[in-house]
Design a protein around this motif. Sequence first.
Motif, PDB file in Angstrom:
ATOM      1  N   VAL A 124       8.284  -1.460 -11.286  1.00  0.00           N
ATOM      2  CA  VAL A 124       7.430  -1.937 -12.576  1.00  0.00           C
ATOM      3  C   VAL A 124       6.086  -2.163 -11.854  1.00  0.00           C
ATOM      4  O   VAL A 124       5.074  -1.813 -12.332  1.00  0.00           O
ATOM      5  CB  VAL A 124       8.188  -2.967 -13.158  1.00  0.00           C
ATOM      6  CG1 VAL A 124       7.163  -3.679 -14.332  1.00  0.00           C
ATOM      7  CG2 VAL A 124       9.222  -2.520 -14.097  1.00  0.00           C
ATOM      8  N   ARG A 125       6.206  -3.059 -10.822  1.00  0.00           N
ATOM      9  CA  ARG A 125       4.791  -3.505 -10.337  1.00  0.00           C
ATOM     10  C   ARG A 125       4.148  -2.454  -9.625  1.00  0.00           C
ATOM     11  O   ARG A 125       2.692  -2.338  -9.620  1.00  0.00           O
ATOM     12  CB  ARG A 125       5.000  -4.782  -9.415  1.00  0.00           C
ATOM     13  CG  ARG A 125       5.384  -6.049  -9.967  1.00  0.00           C
ATOM     14  CD  ARG A 125       4.708  -6.408 -11.251  1.00  0.00           C
ATOM     15  NE  ARG A 125       3.234  -6.598 -11.107  1.00  0.00           N
ATOM     16  CZ  ARG A 125       2.076  -6.019 -11.674  1.00  0.00           C
ATOM     17  NH1 ARG A 125       2.376  -5.496 -12.751  1.00  0.00           N
ATOM     18  NH2 ARG A 125       0.883  -6.095 -10.948  1.00  0.00           N
ATOM     19  N   ALA A 126       4.724  -1.706  -8.863  1.00  0.00           N
ATOM     20  CA  ALA A 126       4.103  -0.556  -8.153  1.00  0.00           C
ATOM     21  C   ALA A 126       3.493   0.298  -9.026  1.00  0.00           C
ATOM     22  O   ALA A 126       2.434   0.944  -8.901  1.00  0.00           O
ATOM     23  CB  ALA A 126       5.352   0.399  -7.103  1.00  0.00           C
ATOM     24  N   LEU A 127       4.165   0.548 -10.349  1.00  0.00           N
ATOM     25  CA  LEU A 127       3.458   1.270 -11.397  1.00  0.00           C
ATOM     26  C   LEU A 127       2.227   0.567 -12.121  1.00  0.00           C
ATOM     27  O   LEU A 127       2.019   1.155 -13.053  1.00  0.00           O
ATOM     28  CB  LEU A 127       4.508   1.777 -12.535  1.00  0.00           C
ATOM     29  CG  LEU A 127       5.643   2.714 -11.744  1.00  0.00           C
ATOM     30  CD1 LEU A 127       6.682   3.010 -12.776  1.00  0.00           C
ATOM     31  CD2 LEU A 127       5.041   4.009 -11.197  1.00  0.00           C
ATOM     32  N   ASP A 128       2.191  -0.655 -11.785  1.00  0.00           N
ATOM     33  CA  ASP A 128       0.951  -1.638 -12.254  1.00  0.00           C
ATOM     34  C   ASP A 128       1.417  -1.692 -13.729  1.00  0.00           C
ATOM     35  O   ASP A 128       0.426  -1.713 -14.749  1.00  0.00           O
ATOM     36  CB  ASP A 128      -0.174  -0.880 -12.039  1.00  0.00           C
ATOM     37  CG  ASP A 128      -1.336  -1.719 -12.357  1.00  0.00           C
ATOM     38  OD1 ASP A 128      -1.074  -2.982 -12.182  1.00  0.00           O
ATOM     39  OD2 ASP A 128      -2.562  -1.362 -12.579  1.00  0.00           O
ATOM     40  N   ARG A 129       2.536  -1.780 -14.083  1.00  0.00           N
ATOM     41  CA  ARG A 129       3.152  -1.911 -15.420  1.00  0.00           C
ATOM     42  C   ARG A 129       3.411  -3.520 -15.734  1.00  0.00           C
ATOM     43  O   ARG A 129       3.879  -4.141 -14.664  1.00  0.00           O
ATOM     44  CB  ARG A 129       4.287  -1.212 -15.971  1.00  0.00           C
ATOM     45  CG  ARG A 129       4.018   0.375 -15.852  1.00  0.00           C
ATOM     46  CD  ARG A 129       4.686   1.001 -16.898  1.00  0.00           C
ATOM     47  NE  ARG A 129       4.514   2.345 -16.599  1.00  0.00           N
ATOM     48  CZ  ARG A 129       4.999   3.458 -17.334  1.00  0.00           C
ATOM     49  NH1 ARG A 129       6.134   2.942 -18.056  1.00  0.00           N
ATOM     50  NH2 ARG A 129       4.672   4.682 -17.106  1.00  0.00           N
ATOM     51  N   THR A 130       3.411  -4.060 -17.048  1.00  0.00           N
ATOM     52  CA  THR A 130       3.956  -5.292 -17.334  1.00  0.00           C
ATOM     53  C   THR A 130       5.077  -5.116 -18.326  1.00  0.00           C
ATOM     54  O   THR A 130       4.773  -4.433 -19.364  1.00  0.00           O
ATOM     55  CB  THR A 130       2.738  -6.078 -17.834  1.00  0.00           C
ATOM     56  OG1 THR A 130       1.660  -6.050 -17.105  1.00  0.00           O
ATOM     57  CG2 THR A 130       3.188  -7.693 -18.016  1.00  0.00           C
ATOM     58  N   VAL A 131       6.133  -5.781 -18.099  1.00  0.00           N
ATOM     59  CA  VAL A 131       7.144  -5.839 -19.139  1.00  0.00           C
ATOM     60  C   VAL A 131       7.715  -6.988 -19.397  1.00  0.00           C
ATOM     61  O   VAL A 131       7.525  -8.047 -18.475  1.00  0.00           O
ATOM     62  CB  VAL A 131       8.245  -4.728 -18.591  1.00  0.00           C
ATOM     63  CG1 VAL A 131       7.846  -3.473 -18.495  1.00  0.00           C
ATOM     64  CG2 VAL A 131       9.007  -5.189 -17.358  1.00  0.00           C
ATOM     65  N   ASP A 132       8.161  -7.267 -20.461  1.00  0.00           N
ATOM     66  CA  ASP A 132       8.918  -8.489 -20.911  1.00  0.00           C
ATOM     67  C   ASP A 132      10.309  -8.745 -20.116  1.00  0.00           C
ATOM     68  O   ASP A 132      10.740  -7.756 -19.596  1.00  0.00           O
ATOM     69  CB  ASP A 132       9.130  -8.732 -22.254  1.00  0.00           C
ATOM     70  CG  ASP A 132       9.892  -7.624 -23.037  1.00  0.00           C
ATOM     71  OD1 ASP A 132      10.865  -7.077 -22.235  1.00  0.00           O
ATOM     72  OD2 ASP A 132       9.942  -7.480 -24.229  1.00  0.00           O
ATOM     73  N   VAL A 133      10.736 -10.067 -19.952  1.00  0.00           N
ATOM     74  CA  VAL A 133      11.804 -10.045 -19.113  1.00  0.00           C
ATOM     75  C   VAL A 133      13.258  -9.411 -19.744  1.00  0.00           C
ATOM     76  O   VAL A 133      13.857  -9.465 -18.910  1.00  0.00           O
ATOM     77  CB  VAL A 133      11.938 -11.713 -18.898  1.00  0.00           C
ATOM     78  CG1 VAL A 133      12.809 -12.283 -20.200  1.00  0.00           C
ATOM     79  CG2 VAL A 133      12.668 -12.153 -17.679  1.00  0.00           C
ATOM     80  N   ALA A 134      13.314  -9.216 -20.859  1.00  0.00           N
ATOM     81  CA  ALA A 134      14.356  -8.514 -21.477  1.00  0.00           C
ATOM     82  C   ALA A 134      14.477  -7.234 -20.841  1.00  0.00           C
ATOM     83  O   ALA A 134      15.467  -6.624 -20.618  1.00  0.00           O
ATOM     84  CB  ALA A 134      14.121  -8.655 -23.055  1.00  0.00           C
ATOM     85  N   THR A 135      13.446  -6.662 -20.813  1.00  0.00           N
ATOM     86  CA  THR A 135      13.272  -5.070 -20.343  1.00  0.00           C
ATOM     87  C   THR A 135      13.277  -5.129 -18.983  1.00  0.00           C
ATOM     88  O   THR A 135      14.086  -4.366 -18.389  1.00  0.00           O
ATOM     89  CB  THR A 135      11.779  -4.343 -20.475  1.00  0.00           C
ATOM     90  OG1 THR A 135      11.706  -4.877 -22.095  1.00  0.00           O
ATOM     91  CG2 THR A 135      11.831  -3.121 -20.198  1.00  0.00           C
TER      92      THR A 135
END
Length: 340
Positions: A124-135
Motif C-alpha cells: 500500500v505504501r509503495a503504491l503511495d496509497r492511503t487506506v483505512d485500517v479496516a481495508t
Amino acid sequence: MTQHKATVLSHPNIAFVKYWGARNLDLAIPAFPSISMTLSRCYTRTTVEWRKTVGEHEILLQEAGVLETAPEAFRGRIAGHLDRLRDWAGIEGHFKVGTENNFPAAAGLASSASGFSALAFGVVRALDRTVDVATLSRLARLSGSGSAARSVLGGYVEWPVGDDATTLYDDETCVARELAPHDHWDLRDVIALVAADAKKVSSVDGHRRTDTSPYWRTREERIEPRLELVRRAILERDIETFGEVLEAEAIDLHCLAMTSQPAIFYWQPATLSVLARVRALRDEGVPAYSTMDAGANVHVICEAEHEDRVVTALEAVPGVTDVLRDAIGPGPREVDDHLF
Ligand code: PMV
C-alpha cells in the motif's frame, strides 16, 4: 505516483482468545472471533518496490545480515499474495520484496501475522496509497494467515467473524478493530523458546483438521463467555480473570489439535516444564499466566513489575533455549532503513 519503494515494520500478535478453525479457509474467515495484543520488540521488516514493467516478483529474505533469494515455498506464498494485492490495486507490473524477522520464523511466534501484515502495508505504501485500517486488515487477512488481520493494529485487538448478511460471512466486515490502545495496560510477553525450528504442521492444516476433533462441538459454547470475560478484564486491568481465561484458551487450542484426525502435537517436553514453572510462580505470589500459539514455545503474560522475576524463572527451566522479552506496542509503522 510519487513513491515506488517503502519499508515498514510490523509486529506479531499473541492471541488471548484463539482463532482455531475457519468458516472459509480460502478467505481466512475464522470460525469464531478472537482477541489479541500486538507486540513491539519482535518484528518483521519488509521493503517493497513496485516496478511498472511486466516481470516475475523478486522475493528476497534477509538472514544473518545477508539478503538472498528466498526459499521456493516462501517465495510461492509471498508471490501469491502479491498477485492478490496487485489485483486489488488494479495495476500492472511486479514487485521486488525484501524481508527479515528479528525472531525465529514459523515456530509458533506468529511470524506469518507480522510478515503478511507488513507485506500488505508495504505494498500500500509503495503504491503511495492511503487506506483505512479496516481495508488494511482485510488485505492482510486475504494472505491466508488470519491472524495477520490483527497485526495491522497496535494495542488490544478484537477480530470478529464479520456480518452474516447473507448466510455467507461477509469478507468486507471480517476485519480487526481496536479494543483498547497500547498504553491502556502495559502487559509484557516473556517468551520461553523451547524449539526454534519450523513447526511440522502449518496453522492452515490445523484449521482444516480441527472440526474432526470430538471437542470441536464444545468450542461454540465456550467462546462467547470467554470473549466477554477477556474484553472486560482488559478494560478493568483485571489480571486474574484475564489470566485464567488465557490459560484455558491455550489448553483448548492444543486439546483440539491433539484430538484432530490426524493428531497434531505442537508441545515438546520442555513446554510442560514451563507451564509447571508458571503455575509455581503463581504459588510464589507472581501473577503470571501462560499461553501458546500453534507451536511449542510458551508466552508468559504478566504486568511490567513482574517481568524480571518471570525472565529469571524461565531461564532456569531445563530445555528452555532462550527467553525473549516482548511487550504490548502501538502497531506497524513506516521506516526509512530500506533492506535494498
Ligand atoms: O493466522 P494463522 O492462520 O497462522 O493461525 C494462527 C492461529 C493461532 O496463532 C494458533 C491462534 C491465533 O488466534 O493467533
